[in-house]
Design an enzyme around this catalytic site. Structure first.
Site, PDB file in Angstrom:
ATOM      1  N   GLY A  79     -26.641 -33.671  -1.430  1.00 20.81           N
ATOM      2  CA  GLY A  79     -27.934 -34.334  -1.608  1.00 20.81           C
ATOM      3  C   GLY A  79     -27.774 -35.564  -2.480  1.00 20.81           C
ATOM      4  O   GLY A  79     -26.879 -35.620  -3.322  1.00 20.81           O
TER       5      GLY A  79
ATOM      6  N   GLN B  30     -29.891 -42.618  -7.737  1.00 23.22           N
ATOM      7  CA  GLN B  30     -28.473 -42.394  -8.070  1.00 23.22           C
ATOM      8  C   GLN B  30     -27.584 -43.567  -7.639  1.00 23.22           C
ATOM      9  O   GLN B  30     -26.452 -43.685  -8.099  1.00 23.22           O
ATOM     10  CB  GLN B  30     -27.973 -41.085  -7.445  1.00 23.22           C
ATOM     11  CG  GLN B  30     -28.627 -39.851  -8.067  1.00 23.22           C
ATOM     12  CD  GLN B  30     -28.128 -38.570  -7.421  1.00 23.22           C
ATOM     13  OE1 GLN B  30     -28.654 -38.134  -6.409  1.00 23.22           O
ATOM     14  NE2 GLN B  30     -27.095 -37.989  -7.994  1.00 23.22           N
TER      15      GLN B  30
ATOM     16  N   CYS C 247     -24.008 -31.991  -9.576  1.00 20.74           N
ATOM     17  CA  CYS C 247     -24.706 -33.243  -9.277  1.00 20.74           C
ATOM     18  C   CYS C 247     -23.686 -34.367  -9.208  1.00 20.74           C
ATOM     19  O   CYS C 247     -22.791 -34.444 -10.048  1.00 20.74           O
ATOM     20  CB  CYS C 247     -25.722 -33.512 -10.390  1.00 20.74           C
ATOM     21  SG  CYS C 247     -26.620 -35.053 -10.187  1.00 20.74           S
ATOM     22  N   LEU C 248     -23.837 -35.248  -8.224  1.00 19.00           N
ATOM     23  CA  LEU C 248     -22.899 -36.363  -8.082  1.00 19.00           C
ATOM     24  C   LEU C 248     -22.973 -37.318  -9.277  1.00 19.00           C
ATOM     25  O   LEU C 248     -22.035 -38.046  -9.539  1.00 19.00           O
ATOM     26  CB  LEU C 248     -23.164 -37.120  -6.775  1.00 19.00           C
ATOM     27  CG  LEU C 248     -22.876 -36.330  -5.497  1.00 19.00           C
ATOM     28  CD1 LEU C 248     -23.242 -37.151  -4.268  1.00 19.00           C
ATOM     29  CD2 LEU C 248     -21.415 -35.910  -5.432  1.00 19.00           C
TER      30      LEU C 248
ATOM     31  N   HIS D  91     -33.998 -30.131  -6.983  1.00 14.75           N
ATOM     32  CA  HIS D  91     -33.018 -30.878  -7.779  1.00 14.75           C
ATOM     33  C   HIS D  91     -33.171 -32.387  -7.502  1.00 14.75           C
ATOM     34  O   HIS D  91     -33.237 -33.189  -8.434  1.00 14.75           O
ATOM     35  CB  HIS D  91     -31.604 -30.391  -7.413  1.00 14.75           C
ATOM     36  CG  HIS D  91     -30.479 -31.173  -8.026  1.00 14.75           C
ATOM     37  ND1 HIS D  91     -29.561 -30.605  -8.881  1.00 14.75           N
ATOM     38  CD2 HIS D  91     -30.109 -32.485  -7.885  1.00 14.75           C
ATOM     39  CE1 HIS D  91     -28.687 -31.541  -9.252  1.00 14.75           C
ATOM     40  NE2 HIS D  91     -28.996 -32.680  -8.662  1.00 14.75           N
ATOM     41  N   GLU D  92     -33.236 -32.746  -6.229  1.00 13.06           N
ATOM     42  CA  GLU D  92     -33.325 -34.172  -5.869  1.00 13.06           C
ATOM     43  C   GLU D  92     -34.664 -34.772  -6.291  1.00 13.06           C
ATOM     44  O   GLU D  92     -34.736 -35.917  -6.731  1.00 13.06           O
ATOM     45  CB  GLU D  92     -33.115 -34.373  -4.358  1.00 13.06           C
ATOM     46  CG  GLU D  92     -31.759 -33.922  -3.827  1.00 13.06           C
ATOM     47  CD  GLU D  92     -30.577 -34.501  -4.585  1.00 13.06           C
ATOM     48  OE1 GLU D  92     -30.689 -35.617  -5.117  1.00 13.06           O
ATOM     49  OE2 GLU D  92     -29.545 -33.815  -4.678  1.00 13.06           O
TER      50      GLU D  92
ATOM     51  N   HIS E  86     -34.720 -35.935  -9.741  1.00 12.39           N
ATOM     52  CA  HIS E  86     -34.135 -37.272  -9.926  1.00 12.39           C
ATOM     53  C   HIS E  86     -35.207 -38.359  -9.814  1.00 12.39           C
ATOM     54  O   HIS E  86     -35.158 -39.365 -10.512  1.00 12.39           O
ATOM     55  CB  HIS E  86     -33.064 -37.553  -8.861  1.00 12.39           C
ATOM     56  CG  HIS E  86     -31.714 -36.983  -9.182  1.00 12.39           C
ATOM     57  ND1 HIS E  86     -31.004 -37.339 -10.304  1.00 12.39           N
ATOM     58  CD2 HIS E  86     -30.936 -36.102  -8.510  1.00 12.39           C
ATOM     59  CE1 HIS E  86     -29.846 -36.690 -10.304  1.00 12.39           C
ATOM     60  NE2 HIS E  86     -29.771 -35.928  -9.229  1.00 12.39           N
TER      61      HIS E  86
HETATM   62 ZN    ZN Z   1     -28.254 -34.639  -8.703  1.00 14.54          ZN
END
Ligand code: ZN
Length: 172
Positions: free
Chosen positions: A46, A51, A94-95, A136-137, A140
């Site tokens: 995701g 991000q 998380c990236l 989660h997304e 962000h």
């Molecule tokens: Zn994340």
């Protein structure tokens, strides 16, 4: 399509609150294509637009397992309509927080509404990994990373680790 740079903590841009997109046009589709490429290359399941530094309410996701056919999902201006009372833990990553994983409790199911790649309205219940990932997304989009759900001690330790790894990478 292009692979973009993924911002990592503690970059202050990740704390920005994202804005709704007026319409799903070709510019937004181009952004989603780039985000998907970036996510696949990372690799991750995701990615939120912030991000890669774009403060827009746009998310891409692909929950297909290894060896399965790709199944990209696109979310524009997503909203949560309802959440399950029951919370379940999941070991999240998380990236933007590379190589750090920790358990976060979230509602087991989430009823969401959003516009898809073609700008069509979709309303559905997300369950399982889908529920974890969309929550989660969507965090962000509000400037929240999963570390914010952990204790300050764990959060500080994780940010230190990411910083150190970035420094090593830059030096090599
Ligand atoms: Zn994340």
């Amino acid at each position: 399509m292009a692979i973009r740079e993924i911002l990592t903590v503690p970059n202050p841009i990740l704390k920005k609150v994202s804005q709704d997109v007026p319409e799903v046009n070709d510019n937004i589709r181009k952004l989603m294509d780039d985000m998907l490429d970036t996510m696949y290359a990372a690799p991750g399941i995701g990615l939120a637009a912030i991000q890669i530094g774009e403060p827009l309410n746009v998310i891409v996701m692909d929950l297909a397992g290894e060896g399965e056919e790709k199944a990209p999902r696109y979310f524009v201006n997503p909203e949560i309509l309802e959440l399950d009372d029951e919370f379940v833990p999941y070991n999240e990553g998380c990236l933007s927080v590379p190589d750090i994983f920790d358990e976060v409790d979230r509602p087991k199911r989430a009823k969401i509404t959003y516009l898809n790649y073609d700008g069509e309205r979709v309303t559905e219940w997300a369950e399982g990994l889908y529920a974890v990932c969309i929550q989660h997304e969507m965090d962000h989009l509000k400037g929240i990373v999963f570390l914010d759900h952990l204790s300050k001690l764990k959060r500080d330790r994780a940010i230190k680790k990411v910083r150190k790894a970035e420094k090593l990478k830059a030096a090599s």
